[in-house]
Structures are given as C-alpha cells and as structure tokens.
Design a protein around this motif. Structure first.
Motif, PDB file in Angstrom:
ATOM      1  N   TYR A   5       0.837  -1.208   0.000  1.00 49.34           N
ATOM      2  CA  TYR A   5       0.000   0.000   0.000  1.00 49.34           C
ATOM      3  C   TYR A   5       0.869   1.254   0.000  1.00 49.34           C
ATOM      4  O   TYR A   5       0.614   2.200  -0.759  1.00 49.34           O
ATOM      5  N   LEU A   6       1.895   1.261   0.856  1.00 43.89           N
ATOM      6  CA  LEU A   6       2.745   2.441   0.988  1.00 43.89           C
ATOM      7  C   LEU A   6       3.671   2.630  -0.205  1.00 43.89           C
ATOM      8  O   LEU A   6       3.968   3.761  -0.601  1.00 43.89           O
ATOM      9  N   GLU A   7       4.128   1.525  -0.781  1.00 46.65           N
ATOM     10  CA  GLU A   7       5.113   1.599  -1.863  1.00 46.65           C
ATOM     11  C   GLU A   7       4.473   1.742  -3.246  1.00 46.65           C
ATOM     12  O   GLU A   7       4.972   2.484  -4.091  1.00 46.65           O
ATOM     13  N   GLU A   8       3.359   1.031  -3.479  1.00 47.98           N
ATOM     14  CA  GLU A   8       2.800   0.981  -4.831  1.00 47.98           C
ATOM     15  C   GLU A   8       1.394   1.561  -4.932  1.00 47.98           C
ATOM     16  O   GLU A   8       0.843   1.647  -6.025  1.00 47.98           O
ATOM     17  N   GLY A   9       0.812   1.918  -3.788  1.00 51.54           N
ATOM     18  CA  GLY A   9      -0.462   2.606  -3.840  1.00 51.54           C
ATOM     19  C   GLY A   9      -1.680   1.733  -3.578  1.00 51.54           C
ATOM     20  O   GLY A   9      -1.594   0.512  -3.461  1.00 51.54           O
ATOM     21  N   LYS A  10      -2.817   2.397  -3.503  1.00 49.19           N
ATOM     22  CA  LYS A  10      -4.067   1.753  -3.119  1.00 49.19           C
ATOM     23  C   LYS A  10      -4.525   0.700  -4.127  1.00 49.19           C
ATOM     24  O   LYS A  10      -5.015  -0.370  -3.752  1.00 49.19           O
ATOM     25  N   ALA A  11      -4.367   0.990  -5.423  1.00 45.80           N
ATOM     26  CA  ALA A  11      -4.853   0.067  -6.453  1.00 45.80           C
ATOM     27  C   ALA A  11      -4.142  -1.281  -6.373  1.00 45.80           C
ATOM     28  O   ALA A  11      -4.786  -2.342  -6.429  1.00 45.80           O
TER      29      ALA A  11
ATOM     30  N   PHE B 128      -2.614  -2.493  -3.789  1.00 48.49           N
ATOM     31  CA  PHE B 128      -2.988  -3.080  -2.504  1.00 48.49           C
ATOM     32  C   PHE B 128      -4.325  -3.816  -2.615  1.00 48.49           C
ATOM     33  O   PHE B 128      -4.472  -4.966  -2.181  1.00 48.49           O
ATOM     34  N   LEU B 129      -5.321  -3.167  -3.219  1.00 47.63           N
ATOM     35  CA  LEU B 129      -6.645  -3.780  -3.356  1.00 47.63           C
ATOM     36  C   LEU B 129      -6.618  -4.999  -4.267  1.00 47.63           C
ATOM     37  O   LEU B 129      -7.315  -5.986  -4.012  1.00 47.63           O
ATOM     38  N   GLU B 130      -5.803  -4.942  -5.312  1.00 48.63           N
ATOM     39  CA  GLU B 130      -5.691  -6.085  -6.213  1.00 48.63           C
ATOM     40  C   GLU B 130      -5.152  -7.312  -5.471  1.00 48.63           C
ATOM     41  O   GLU B 130      -5.672  -8.424  -5.622  1.00 48.63           O
ATOM     42  N   ALA B 131      -4.113  -7.100  -4.648  1.00 46.41           N
ATOM     43  CA  ALA B 131      -3.548  -8.203  -3.873  1.00 46.41           C
ATOM     44  C   ALA B 131      -4.519  -8.690  -2.809  1.00 46.41           C
ATOM     45  O   ALA B 131      -4.624  -9.892  -2.545  1.00 46.41           O
ATOM     46  N   LEU B 132      -5.245  -7.751  -2.215  1.00 48.16           N
ATOM     47  CA  LEU B 132      -6.203  -8.112  -1.159  1.00 48.16           C
ATOM     48  C   LEU B 132      -7.339  -8.960  -1.729  1.00 48.16           C
ATOM     49  O   LEU B 132      -7.748  -9.955  -1.122  1.00 48.16           O
ATOM     50  N   ARG B 133      -7.843  -8.576  -2.876  1.00 43.46           N
ATOM     51  CA  ARG B 133      -8.947  -9.322  -3.494  1.00 43.46           C
ATOM     52  C   ARG B 133      -8.518 -10.722  -3.917  1.00 43.46           C
ATOM     53  O   ARG B 133      -9.356 -11.626  -4.042  1.00 43.46           O
ATOM     54  N   ALA B 134      -7.208 -10.901  -4.138  1.00 44.02           N
ATOM     55  CA  ALA B 134      -6.702 -12.212  -4.564  1.00 44.02           C
ATOM     56  C   ALA B 134      -6.571 -13.194  -3.410  1.00 44.02           C
ATOM     57  O   ALA B 134      -6.408 -14.400  -3.624  1.00 44.02           O
ATOM     58  N   LEU B 135      -6.664 -12.683  -2.167  1.00 45.62           N
ATOM     59  CA  LEU B 135      -6.548 -13.567  -1.010  1.00 45.62           C
ATOM     60  C   LEU B 135      -7.768 -14.480  -0.928  1.00 45.62           C
ATOM     61  O   LEU B 135      -8.897 -14.041  -1.156  1.00 45.62           O
ATOM     62  N   PRO B 136      -7.581 -15.750  -0.566  1.00 49.61           N
ATOM     63  CA  PRO B 136      -8.726 -16.645  -0.381  1.00 49.61           C
ATOM     64  C   PRO B 136      -9.571 -16.198   0.808  1.00 49.61           C
ATOM     65  O   PRO B 136      -9.049 -15.622   1.771  1.00 49.61           O
ATOM     66  N   GLU B 137     -10.863 -16.463   0.740  1.00 51.10           N
ATOM     67  CA  GLU B 137     -11.783 -15.981   1.777  1.00 51.10           C
ATOM     68  C   GLU B 137     -11.458 -16.528   3.161  1.00 51.10           C
ATOM     69  O   GLU B 137     -11.716 -15.861   4.171  1.00 51.10           O
ATOM     70  N   ASP B 138     -10.873 -17.733   3.222  1.00 52.35           N
ATOM     71  CA  ASP B 138     -10.581 -18.303   4.541  1.00 52.35           C
ATOM     72  C   ASP B 138      -9.394 -17.627   5.215  1.00 52.35           C
ATOM     73  O   ASP B 138      -9.114 -17.889   6.384  1.00 52.35           O
ATOM     74  N   ARG B 139      -8.683 -16.738   4.495  1.00 58.63           N
ATOM     75  CA  ARG B 139      -7.583 -15.988   5.096  1.00 58.63           C
ATOM     76  C   ARG B 139      -7.869 -14.482   5.134  1.00 58.63           C
ATOM     77  O   ARG B 139      -7.233 -13.751   5.901  1.00 58.63           O
ATOM     78  N   LEU B 140      -8.779 -14.035   4.297  1.00 61.34           N
ATOM     79  CA  LEU B 140      -9.015 -12.606   4.150  1.00 61.34           C
ATOM     80  C   LEU B 140      -9.433 -11.927   5.452  1.00 61.34           C
ATOM     81  O   LEU B 140      -8.893 -10.872   5.814  1.00 61.34           O
ATOM     82  N   GLY B 141     -10.395 -12.525   6.165  1.00 65.04           N
ATOM     83  CA  GLY B 141     -10.910 -11.889   7.371  1.00 65.04           C
ATOM     84  C   GLY B 141      -9.842 -11.663   8.425  1.00 65.04           C
ATOM     85  O   GLY B 141      -9.722 -10.564   8.983  1.00 65.04           O
ATOM     86  N   GLU B 142      -9.028 -12.685   8.697  1.00 64.99           N
ATOM     87  CA  GLU B 142      -8.006 -12.551   9.730  1.00 64.99           C
ATOM     88  C   GLU B 142      -6.924 -11.562   9.307  1.00 64.99           C
ATOM     89  O   GLU B 142      -6.336 -10.878  10.157  1.00 64.99           O
TER      90      GLU B 142
ATOM     91  N   GLU C  22     -14.234  -0.485   2.708  1.00 67.20           N
ATOM     92  CA  GLU C  22     -15.063   0.337   1.831  1.00 67.20           C
ATOM     93  C   GLU C  22     -15.059  -0.188   0.395  1.00 67.20           C
ATOM     94  O   GLU C  22     -16.066  -0.096  -0.313  1.00 67.20           O
ATOM     95  N   GLU C  23     -13.924  -0.742  -0.025  1.00 67.61           N
ATOM     96  CA  GLU C  23     -13.754  -1.137  -1.424  1.00 67.61           C
ATOM     97  C   GLU C  23     -14.155  -2.586  -1.707  1.00 67.61           C
ATOM     98  O   GLU C  23     -14.591  -2.906  -2.809  1.00 67.61           O
ATOM     99  N   LEU C  24     -13.988  -3.472  -0.749  1.00 70.55           N
ATOM    100  CA  LEU C  24     -14.310  -4.883  -0.980  1.00 70.55           C
ATOM    101  C   LEU C  24     -15.812  -5.080  -1.128  1.00 70.55           C
ATOM    102  O   LEU C  24     -16.606  -4.401  -0.473  1.00 70.55           O
ATOM    103  N   SER C  25     -16.184  -6.028  -1.956  1.00 71.32           N
ATOM    104  CA  SER C  25     -17.605  -6.269  -2.232  1.00 71.32           C
ATOM    105  C   SER C  25     -18.304  -6.925  -1.040  1.00 71.32           C
ATOM    106  O   SER C  25     -17.654  -7.543  -0.177  1.00 71.32           O
ATOM    107  N   VAL C  26     -19.626  -6.799  -1.024  1.00 75.18           N
ATOM    108  CA  VAL C  26     -20.433  -7.427   0.020  1.00 75.18           C
ATOM    109  C   VAL C  26     -20.232  -8.941   0.003  1.00 75.18           C
ATOM    110  O   VAL C  26     -20.099  -9.577   1.058  1.00 75.18           O
ATOM    111  N   GLN C  27     -20.209  -9.521  -1.179  1.00 73.83           N
ATOM    112  CA  GLN C  27     -20.041 -10.965  -1.309  1.00 73.83           C
ATOM    113  C   GLN C  27     -18.699 -11.418  -0.741  1.00 73.83           C
ATOM    114  O   GLN C  27     -18.625 -12.392   0.004  1.00 73.83           O
TER     115      GLN C  27
END
Length: 456
Positions: free
Chosen positions: A41-47, A49-63, A78-83
C-alpha cells in the motif's frame, strides 16, 4: 506452518511466491500477510494493494483484515464487495467476526446489513449477541466456539466429538475440556493433556477432583479489568465465560488479552504525551495538528505561569547572573523526579494494584525516595556550583532548592494521579501537564526565593 523469513523476501517476494503457488499462502501468518500488504500500500499505492487483497482466499481474508492498521483496513472494507466480505466473515471465529462486523458497521451500516443478510441465521445471532456487550465487558472478547463435555459422557465419545469439531467446524486452540452438568452449568475443567492419559472407557465424573472444580471463570457482564487480572494471576491461556446464572456460553483466549494489554499500554503512552491513538491514525495533517495544538496550548499557559514566577525575581537575577545559568537545573531535576513517581503511580492505578486505601503509604514512599535523592544530588550540585562559580552561598542555595523541589515532585507525582482517579478523570490524560506546572513553579520559586534571601 512453515517458518519463512518474510523480512528477506520482502512484500514483492511474498506475493510473487503466492502467485506462483497459491498454496504457499499457508506458510504465512495473518500478521505477516498484513505487513506485506501494508508495505504494498505504501510503496505501490491503493490500487495495487486492493488487487492483492482481493486475490486472497476468503478463509484468510478476514483474519488479515483484522491485522491491518485501522486507516488501511477502513479503505479495504469500503472497497471490498459485500459478497467477498460476507464469505470472509463466515470463515472467522465468532469473536473475530463480531469485531470485523463492528468495523464495517461504523463505516457503512447499509453494507453491514447486506453482509448479515448473506450469513446463516445462527451466525447472525451470535454476532449480534457479541456486539451487544459493552467494550469494557468480558462478553465483548468472548468467542462462542469451545469444547465442553458433560460429566457422565464417556471420554472416548468426547474425543471423537472433538475430532469432528476440529475437522468440520475448524475448532482451534483447544487447551481444556470444560465440564458441564446436564443443564449446561459450568462445573470445572480438565487440561486436554491430562484427559488423553485417562481410560477412554470411563466418564469425566470418574476423574473429577476438587482441583478440576477450581477453574476460574467470569460472567459475560464482568469488567475486562477483572478478566486481565485473572489471566495474569493464574497464567491462563483460556478462560470460560458464563451467563449470570452460571451456564457456560463462551471462552476468552489469551491472544485477545494480549491485544487488550497492548492497546491499554499504547493508550497510556499516548495520553501522557497529550495525544491519542485515534487521532494519530488520521492521514489529515489538519486534524492531527488541531488535536495536538490543544495540549500544546495548555502547556503554553503553564509555561507562562512559570515565567511569571521568574519575573517576580528579575532584580535578583540581574544582580546575580549565575542564577540564570543554574535555574534550569533545579526545574529539570524536579520534573524528572516527579515523572518517575507519576509513571509508577499511573501504571499501578491502570493495573489495579493500588487504591485510595493504599494512597497514604504510596505517597509517603515516593516522598521518602525523592527526599533521599534530593539530599544526594543537593550535595553533588552544591559542590559543582561552588567549583564553578567559587561561591559557597550559591552552592547552598541550589542545594536547598534541589531538596525542596524533589520533595514536592515526589509528593505531587504520586498525589496528582490518585486525586484525578478519585475525581473520575483518567490519570494519564492531565497528570503530566499538572506535574510540570508544579515542579517548574516550585523549583523556580524555591531557587530564586532562597537566592534573594541568602545572596542579596
């Protein structure tokens, strides 16, 4: 979990490895992934960061979300989908799920309701129940996932049930078997390491001893202060939680207590410096500046008060210029001595180690320590002043002023936090400002007043 040197890999190396082999994510703890995402996030920016975050599997994302710094986590929520978020919440333990839903609710209540609508009714009830507790109540730290057995249950049956809970429900951190009667009331607990040595054909009642009945517990409405004290006193890793009648309803694990202790320590440090954690996490410089300016303004007023005291003795300073050289030493020594007493007292009050009944002894102890230190450094500073300015009277003045100021510093360093606590004010917030005022005013007044009497 493999022991991976994340420091040498760096965040690029971590995400490259996961990209090449998705299963490699299991080698990293949630905190390690969160640190890597923060660097991204700090080095390459929000976009990015969000791309890497969305790629995380759901069983690891929450923690991972729960491990992120607040301002970065808020942007992610704010950016992640409801699903995506509903699937992440569904994978979390009940206490973590409640925490994440609380964060989402504070940002967007409509989004929170949409996520809840996608969860099972039982999960929703658990989350709403846990969120209903106040922040300072034990229930706010409780998770409902636990392993309990009835007294007359065969040990073999209980072990088999534990295997299924581990495999199907992902029950983790099972250190004890909580024992309940036929109505669900907590009776005691047995360490799992002890249970596996028993005859599996027998029941828990066959091995129940008085020691097993002595298990500490708390009610869900008890104070978190009580929970922290019990964990510290009994060196626990898990603590059962009951309702008001004594029925077992959950447990608190040590990792949550570590977080509480860390948060409180951070809060105390911030408050003693006149700042707060919530403000410091702001990205808006104007907000941070405004918050800090309030305390700097208060400090300016106290500094002016000390200067007014100095102004009362301007003729004395003009007649004896050496006073201006030595004057800051007296105030500085008093301030440091007072801060020592203040820090010890604030810590003891925060941990519940001292109350108003012990106040007299605590104040007396701090005054005695300050007196002895005052006498020691009075001699030292008196000799230094004599050698420096070749004036025995000047050495006597600074020596006496040092003793007086350190005594006052010890007294008020102990007294101010106790008095604020008695008035219902957090001692960490205003203690340092009040103490600085006292040590500066007393130090300058004692030093210059004695100089006026003895030297002129």
């Amino acid at each position: 979990m493999a022991n991976v040197d994340t420091g040498s890999l760096g965040y690029r190396g971590i995400f490259k490895r996961i990209g090449e082999d998705p299963e490699a994510i299991d080698a990293y703890h949630a905190s390690e992934l969160a640190r890597a995402l923060k660097e991204l996030y700090l080095e390459e920016g929000k976009a990015a960061f969000l791309e890497a975050l969305r790629a995380l599997p759901e069983d690891r994302l929450g923690e991972v979300l729960l491990e992120l710094p607040e301002h970065i986590k808020d942007e992610a929520l704010e950016e992640l989908s409801v699903q995506k978020l509903s699937e992440a919440v569904d994978e979390l333990d009940s206490d973590d799920a409640a925490d994440l839903m609380q964060d989402i609710e504070e940002l967007d209540e409509e989004k929170e309701q949409k996520i809840l609508s996608k969860l099972d009714e039982e999960d929703v009830r658990e989350i709403e129940n846990l969120k209903s507790y106040e922040e300072d109540q034990a229930g706010s730290l409780m998770q409902t996932e636990l392993f309990a057995a009835q007294l007359d249950e065969r040990i073999a049956d209980a072990i088999e049930r534990l295997r299924k809970l581990r495999k199907e429900d992902g029950l983790e951190n099972v250190h004890q078997v909580f024992l309940v009667d036929n109505f669900g009331f907590l009776v005691g607990a047995m360490p799992l390491e002890e249970v596996i040595t028993f005859d599996f054909d027998k029941t828990f009642r066959d091995y129940l001893s008085e020691q097993h009945k002595l298990v500490p517990s708390v009610k869900a409405t008890d104070s978190i202060d009580d929970v922290v004290k019990i964990f510290e006193d009994y060196d626990l890793v898990v603590l059962p939680v009951t309702d008001e009648k004594g029925k077992l309803i959950g447990r608190i694990t040590y990792d949550d207590i570590v977080d509480v202790i860390e948060e409180r320590a951070t809060d105390q440090i911030y408050k003693m410096a006149g700042v707060d954690e919530e403000t410091e996490e702001e990205r808006d410089i104007a907000v941070i500046t405004k918050k800090r300016a309030v305390w700097l303004g208060i400090n300016l007023v106290t500094a002016i008060l000390a200067s007014l005291v100095i102004g009362l003795f301007d003729e004395t300073i003009k007649a004896y210029v050496a006073l201006a050289v030595l004057m800051p030493i007296v105030a500085s020594m008093g301030g440091n001595a007072g801060t020592q007493s203040l820090t010890v007292m604030v810590r003891q009050l925060a941990l519940g180690e001292i109350g108003w009944n012990e106040a007299k002894g605590a104040i007396g102890r701090e005054v005695a320590v300050s007196l002895f230190n005052g006498l020691i450094f009075a001699v030292v500073m008196g000799v230094i002043a004599l050698l420096w300015f070749h004036d025995p009277k000047l050495g006597l003045v600074i020596a006496l002023a040092m003793v007086i100021n350190l005594i006052f510093a010890g007294f008020f360093g102990a007294m101010i936090p106790l008095a604020l606590k008695r008035l219902g004010i957090d001692p960490a917030i205003a203690s340092s400002v009040l103490l600085t005022t006292v040590t500066d005013v007393v130090g300058f007044f004692a030093f210059l007043g004695l100089a006026k009497v003895i030297l002129l």
